[in-house]
Design an enzyme around this catalytic site. Sequence first.
Site, mmCIF file in Angstrom:
data_model
loop_
_atom_site.group_PDB
_atom_site.id
_atom_site.type_symbol
_atom_site.label_atom_id
_atom_site.label_comp_id
_atom_site.label_asym_id
_atom_site.label_seq_id
_atom_site.Cartn_x
_atom_site.Cartn_y
_atom_site.Cartn_z
ATOM 1 N N SER A 85 5.383 -0.476 2.507
ATOM 2 C CA SER A 85 4.638 0.357 1.577
ATOM 3 C C SER A 85 3.542 1.192 2.227
ATOM 4 O O SER A 85 3.159 2.214 1.688
ATOM 5 C CB SER A 85 4.063 -0.485 0.440
ATOM 6 O OG SER A 85 3.456 -1.656 0.928
ATOM 7 N N LYS A 98 7.232 2.328 -10.215
ATOM 8 C CA LYS A 98 7.136 3.368 -9.184
ATOM 9 C C LYS A 98 8.151 4.469 -9.516
ATOM 10 O O LYS A 98 7.912 5.235 -10.425
ATOM 11 C CB LYS A 98 7.288 2.730 -7.809
ATOM 12 C CG LYS A 98 6.014 1.929 -7.526
ATOM 13 C CD LYS A 98 6.046 1.031 -6.328
ATOM 14 C CE LYS A 98 4.688 0.332 -6.221
ATOM 15 N NZ LYS A 98 4.707 -0.880 -5.433
ATOM 16 N N HIS A 122 9.805 0.390 -3.154
ATOM 17 C CA HIS A 122 9.720 1.831 -2.863
ATOM 18 C C HIS A 122 11.072 2.486 -2.614
ATOM 19 O O HIS A 122 11.143 3.690 -2.417
ATOM 20 C CB HIS A 122 8.810 2.069 -1.655
ATOM 21 C CG HIS A 122 7.432 1.566 -1.870
ATOM 22 N ND1 HIS A 122 6.483 2.264 -2.588
ATOM 23 C CD2 HIS A 122 6.832 0.406 -1.513
ATOM 24 C CE1 HIS A 122 5.369 1.567 -2.639
ATOM 25 N NE2 HIS A 122 5.558 0.427 -1.998
HETATM 26 C C1 PLP Z 1 3.892 -2.101 -5.634
HETATM 27 C C2 PLP Z 1 4.566 -3.205 -4.936
HETATM 28 C C3 PLP Z 1 4.747 -4.440 -5.541
HETATM 29 C C4 PLP Z 1 4.122 -4.800 -6.847
HETATM 30 O O1 PLP Z 1 4.815 -4.224 -7.904
HETATM 31 P P1 PLP Z 1 4.045 -4.020 -9.287
HETATM 32 O O2 PLP Z 1 5.118 -3.793 -10.268
HETATM 33 O O3 PLP Z 1 3.141 -2.857 -9.076
HETATM 34 O O4 PLP Z 1 3.278 -5.288 -9.540
HETATM 35 C C5 PLP Z 1 5.480 -5.402 -4.871
HETATM 36 N N1 PLP Z 1 5.985 -5.157 -3.648
HETATM 37 C C6 PLP Z 1 5.816 -3.973 -3.036
HETATM 38 C C7 PLP Z 1 6.392 -3.768 -1.686
HETATM 39 C C8 PLP Z 1 5.073 -2.974 -3.644
HETATM 40 O O5 PLP Z 1 4.878 -1.820 -3.031
#
Ligand code: PLP
Length: 401
Positions: free
Chosen positions: A193, A255, A221
Amino acid sequence: MLQCVVKLTVLQRYHMIWEELDSELAELKTAGLQRVRRITDSPCCVEFKTNKRTLLSFCSNDYLGLAAEPALIEAARTAASRWGVGSGSSHLVGGHLAPHEEIEQNLATFTGSARTLYFSTGYMANLGVVPALVGRGDAVFSDRLNHASLIDAAQLSRADHLRYPHNDMVALERQLAGSSARRKLILTDAVFSMDGDLAPLAQLLELAERFDAWLVVDDAHGFGVLGPQGRGSLAHMGITLSAYPRIIYIGTLGKAAGVSGAFVAGAANVIEWLMQRARTYIFTTASSPIVAATLIKSLELIEQGDARRRHLQELIAQLHAGLHNTRWQLMSSPTPIQPILIGENEAALHCAAALAEQGILVPAIRPPTVPKGTARLRITLSAAHSHDQLDQLITALRQLQ
Ligand SMILES: *Cc1c(COP(=O)(O)O)cnc(C)c1O
């Protein structure tokens, strides 16, 4: 009277327990690590209105530009009338409404898995999955750059937690070979990320097979962005989920999908086990049916979203071309996460502030989110950006040289 005396003695000897926080907060500030929130007075995501001005934003994870998509707003409105706003209880008690069931089935079809389980957030999915599969006497092997939620998940499981250097398959193999743990679990981000690079999923799978380990892949992502029709990082690398029951695939829905929530996809018995045992699934109120119903529409748009994904690839190419031969070194990333490595916290903050002065929002990412000395500007691109908007960022960066 006696109580009063006791209180006074304590007061004379120590600071109050909460007063320590003042000095710790002050330390954060001095170290350039204090976080502040900007209040946004408009929907997500490309142009942010604050109370003072409009900012051009390069910091959302809304990769496909779906967070404020009219078709999804309409789906949410319709769902509110049909299903109400709250689910009323946890999934196993009575809060599992028809839209929750439908999104799980659609996600299974979309990812080519036997079954999926829908969680309220990605953080909760990760915290639920790992402790449900391993515990004391077992071992978790995780990439050093894994997301915080995966680290927390490994710790919560009470299994031994071995971290291998980023994407270092030789080190991982050595750790697996040296482990006498009863059950082993390999844990990785599919797209990292803060760096935007990919995990070598085929090699990870080969090691998982050889050492009979679970392979848990967090594709927060990659889902919606990579692979044919946005089916995610496994599909991008030609790995068929249904052929490997040891793979547990986690996608998040806040996302690229533009809404919120997450899902776990895998073999039918794995998903059944998680439904029985994942505490973050069981002991929480099911998310609003509006969210689930909106996700049904969002998944359709992801599947039909080739034009959005093509535009995103064009933007990535435009950014790389625009910063070629400048002092700004983009890290090697094929994804919409395009970080520029800066180094020191203060320098990264300074760059972010200089861009903000020109009305451009790019976050400075600092420790503990990234390792010490690798503070960076983290540009994220969205299909909602126009080529002109990206040109504004490129021009501003070139002027800052
Ligand atoms: C954003 C993210 C999460 C958390 O997901 P949410 O739905 O925002 O709680 C978990 N793992 C990764 C790699 C992330 O980038």
